[in-house]
Design a protein around this motif. Sequence first.
Motif, PDB file in Angstrom:
ATOM      1  N   MET A   1     -37.610 -40.103 108.130  1.00 47.41           N
ATOM      2  CA  MET A   1     -38.307 -41.174 108.844  1.00 47.41           C
ATOM      3  C   MET A   1     -38.003 -41.091 110.335  1.00 47.41           C
ATOM      4  N   ASP A   2     -38.936 -41.583 111.143  1.00 46.19           N
ATOM      5  CA  ASP A   2     -38.677 -41.633 112.564  1.00 46.19           C
ATOM      6  C   ASP A   2     -37.589 -42.653 112.853  1.00 46.19           C
ATOM      7  N   LYS A   3     -36.935 -42.451 114.009  1.00 48.82           N
ATOM      8  CA  LYS A   3     -35.812 -43.326 114.315  1.00 48.82           C
ATOM      9  C   LYS A   3     -36.242 -44.784 114.443  1.00 48.82           C
ATOM     10  N   GLN A   4     -37.474 -45.000 114.951  1.00 48.24           N
ATOM     11  CA  GLN A   4     -37.915 -46.383 115.096  1.00 48.24           C
ATOM     12  C   GLN A   4     -38.100 -47.069 113.744  1.00 48.24           C
ATOM     13  N   ASP A   5     -38.165 -46.265 112.688  1.00 48.03           N
ATOM     14  CA  ASP A   5     -38.319 -46.807 111.355  1.00 48.03           C
ATOM     15  C   ASP A   5     -36.983 -46.924 110.624  1.00 48.03           C
ATOM     16  N   LYS A   6     -35.890 -46.789 111.364  1.00 42.68           N
ATOM     17  CA  LYS A   6     -34.573 -46.786 110.729  1.00 42.68           C
ATOM     18  C   LYS A   6     -34.341 -48.082 109.961  1.00 42.68           C
ATOM     19  N   LEU A   7     -33.853 -47.921 108.748  1.00 43.32           N
ATOM     20  CA  LEU A   7     -33.572 -49.058 107.877  1.00 43.32           C
ATOM     21  C   LEU A   7     -32.068 -49.251 107.756  1.00 43.32           C
ATOM     22  N   PRO A   8     -31.636 -50.366 107.164  1.00 44.34           N
ATOM     23  CA  PRO A   8     -30.196 -50.620 107.034  1.00 44.34           C
ATOM     24  C   PRO A   8     -29.474 -49.528 106.250  1.00 44.34           C
ATOM     25  N   THR A   9     -28.195 -49.377 106.548  1.00 42.50           N
ATOM     26  CA  THR A   9     -27.339 -48.488 105.765  1.00 42.50           C
ATOM     27  C   THR A   9     -26.337 -49.280 104.935  1.00 42.50           C
ATOM     28  N   THR A  10     -26.063 -50.512 105.328  1.00 38.07           N
ATOM     29  CA  THR A  10     -25.154 -51.370 104.567  1.00 38.07           C
ATOM     30  C   THR A  10     -25.883 -52.648 104.163  1.00 38.07           C
ATOM     31  N   TYR A  11     -25.876 -52.917 102.856  1.00 33.22           N
ATOM     32  CA  TYR A  11     -26.517 -54.101 102.296  1.00 33.22           C
ATOM     33  C   TYR A  11     -25.435 -54.911 101.598  1.00 33.22           C
ATOM     34  N   LEU A  12     -25.193 -56.128 102.079  1.00 33.81           N
ATOM     35  CA  LEU A  12     -24.109 -56.955 101.543  1.00 33.81           C
ATOM     36  C   LEU A  12     -24.655 -58.102 100.695  1.00 33.81           C
ATOM     37  N   PHE A  13     -24.200 -58.161  99.447  1.00 33.26           N
ATOM     38  CA  PHE A  13     -24.582 -59.252  98.548  1.00 33.26           C
ATOM     39  C   PHE A  13     -23.782 -60.516  98.871  1.00 33.26           C
ATOM     40  N   VAL A  14     -24.447 -61.663  98.712  1.00 33.29           N
ATOM     41  CA  VAL A  14     -23.775 -62.958  98.774  1.00 33.29           C
ATOM     42  C   VAL A  14     -24.376 -63.820  97.664  1.00 33.29           C
ATOM     43  N   PRO A  15     -23.545 -64.541  96.886  1.00 35.35           N
ATOM     44  CA  PRO A  15     -24.082 -65.352  95.788  1.00 35.35           C
ATOM     45  C   PRO A  15     -25.037 -66.425  96.298  1.00 35.35           C
ATOM     46  N   GLY A  16     -26.157 -66.580  95.623  1.00 35.57           N
ATOM     47  CA  GLY A  16     -27.141 -67.556  96.052  1.00 35.57           C
ATOM     48  C   GLY A  16     -26.664 -68.984  95.995  1.00 35.57           C
ATOM     49  N   ASN A  17     -25.722 -69.282  95.108  1.00 36.90           N
ATOM     50  CA  ASN A  17     -25.222 -70.653  94.981  1.00 36.90           C
ATOM     51  C   ASN A  17     -24.030 -70.933  95.890  1.00 36.90           C
ATOM     52  N   ARG A  18     -23.806 -70.029  96.864  1.00 40.93           N
ATOM     53  CA  ARG A  18     -22.728 -70.240  97.830  1.00 40.93           C
ATOM     54  C   ARG A  18     -23.284 -70.194  99.261  1.00 40.93           C
ATOM     55  N   PRO A  19     -24.078 -71.204  99.656  1.00 42.98           N
ATOM     56  CA  PRO A  19     -24.664 -71.205 101.008  1.00 42.98           C
ATOM     57  C   PRO A  19     -23.619 -71.216 102.110  1.00 42.98           C
ATOM     58  N   ASP A  20     -22.401 -71.665 101.773  1.00 44.36           N
ATOM     59  CA  ASP A  20     -21.331 -71.646 102.762  1.00 44.36           C
ATOM     60  C   ASP A  20     -20.939 -70.233 103.152  1.00 44.36           C
ATOM     61  N   ARG A  21     -21.355 -69.253 102.351  1.00 45.24           N
ATOM     62  CA  ARG A  21     -21.009 -67.865 102.641  1.00 45.24           C
ATOM     63  C   ARG A  21     -22.139 -67.081 103.310  1.00 45.24           C
ATOM     64  N   TYR A  22     -23.311 -67.675 103.421  1.00 47.81           N
ATOM     65  CA  TYR A  22     -24.439 -66.936 103.991  1.00 47.81           C
ATOM     66  C   TYR A  22     -24.128 -66.458 105.414  1.00 47.81           C
ATOM     67  N   ALA A  23     -23.748 -67.406 106.267  1.00 45.71           N
ATOM     68  CA  ALA A  23     -23.473 -67.062 107.664  1.00 45.71           C
ATOM     69  C   ALA A  23     -22.300 -66.096 107.767  1.00 45.71           C
ATOM     70  N   LYS A  24     -21.318 -66.244 106.877  1.00 50.97           N
ATOM     71  CA  LYS A  24     -20.170 -65.336 106.882  1.00 50.97           C
ATOM     72  C   LYS A  24     -20.600 -63.916 106.526  1.00 50.97           C
ATOM     73  N   ALA A  25     -21.585 -63.819 105.658  1.00 46.40           N
ATOM     74  CA  ALA A  25     -22.095 -62.498 105.294  1.00 46.40           C
ATOM     75  C   ALA A  25     -22.745 -61.829 106.496  1.00 46.40           C
ATOM     76  N   PHE A  26     -23.520 -62.588 107.258  1.00 49.60           N
ATOM     77  CA  PHE A  26     -24.104 -62.039 108.476  1.00 49.60           C
ATOM     78  C   PHE A  26     -23.022 -61.643 109.468  1.00 49.60           C
ATOM     79  N   ALA A  27     -21.988 -62.480 109.574  1.00 48.15           N
ATOM     80  CA  ALA A  27     -20.913 -62.214 110.531  1.00 48.15           C
ATOM     81  C   ALA A  27     -20.084 -60.995 110.148  1.00 48.15           C
ATOM     82  N   ALA A  28     -20.160 -60.567 108.889  1.00 43.97           N
ATOM     83  CA  ALA A  28     -19.386 -59.412 108.436  1.00 43.97           C
ATOM     84  C   ALA A  28     -19.908 -58.107 109.022  1.00 43.97           C
ATOM     85  N   GLY A  29     -21.081 -58.148 109.628  1.00 44.99           N
ATOM     86  CA  GLY A  29     -21.596 -56.958 110.299  1.00 44.99           C
ATOM     87  C   GLY A  29     -22.486 -56.073 109.460  1.00 44.99           C
TER      88      GLY A  29
END
Length: 274
Positions: A1-29
């Motif tokens: 793929m072209d570089k402009q089409d680059k997709l994620p290399t790390t996908y982090l799961f977070v439990p759906g019933n733990r909204p308190d962890r959503y922002a923390k998952a984003f903050a994990a990088g």
Amino acid sequence: MDKQDKLPTTYLFVPGNRPDRYAKAFAAGADAVIVDLEDAVSPDDKAVARRALGDWCNAHREMAAKVIVRINDETTQWFEEDLALANAAGISGVMLPKVELASQIGRVKAALSLGSAIIPIIETARGLLNVDAITVSASVQRLAFGTLDYAVDLDLSGDERGLVYPACRMALASRAAGLAAPIAGVTADLADDTALLSDLAFARACGFTAKLCIHPKQVALIRQALTPGTQEVEWAQRVIAAAAAGRGAVQVDGKMVDRPVLLKAQAILDRIPA
């Protein structure tokens, strides 16, 4: 793929019933956050998880556009409600488990807003045998390999050699369909960094370029392992420069630079994080 089409290399799961962890998952990088409504949520908590995700998306519209949601598969009683939530919440992508037929992709596509991406998880023998049709389905962004469920479906011994064929088969189908390389499955042992990196090395050998993570601490290790080293980058830069400056055949480090070498160099540079 072209570089402009680059997709994620790390996908982090977070439990759906733990909204308190959503922002923390984003903050994990992690490059992408997957809010999980399937395996991480018990049947009694499915409705709670959907409400939590919907409320969070309404309050965080900008971040919601970066969320992927793993819904429950179409054989479950939660499938339709999960799809409705994903559409209403403006979520960018849906990870669809236990995909075995291209028609399942069409059913999800029809329920989502235009432009939503679908990531099918191949985790059964039937899904693998139909992988060519699945990869060419509209709205499929890339595949993910559900290694744990696949091993259960085929009653594998646990020896990774049992995963060589399905992993390579998925990579081949993805390449032939013009998709990004697949996403490797999870590493369940959170305390074993060696196992995590070994799983990644195996996946890379089969042509995968991304990995699912189930804990924030796995993200940095995966990103570091997937980032080209200094020597690799310098070699690639020399190859690209030599090819751009030369007329006809050129050499770098005493070796001829032909098209495969040039493509390899560009692929290395494309893996440098933005």
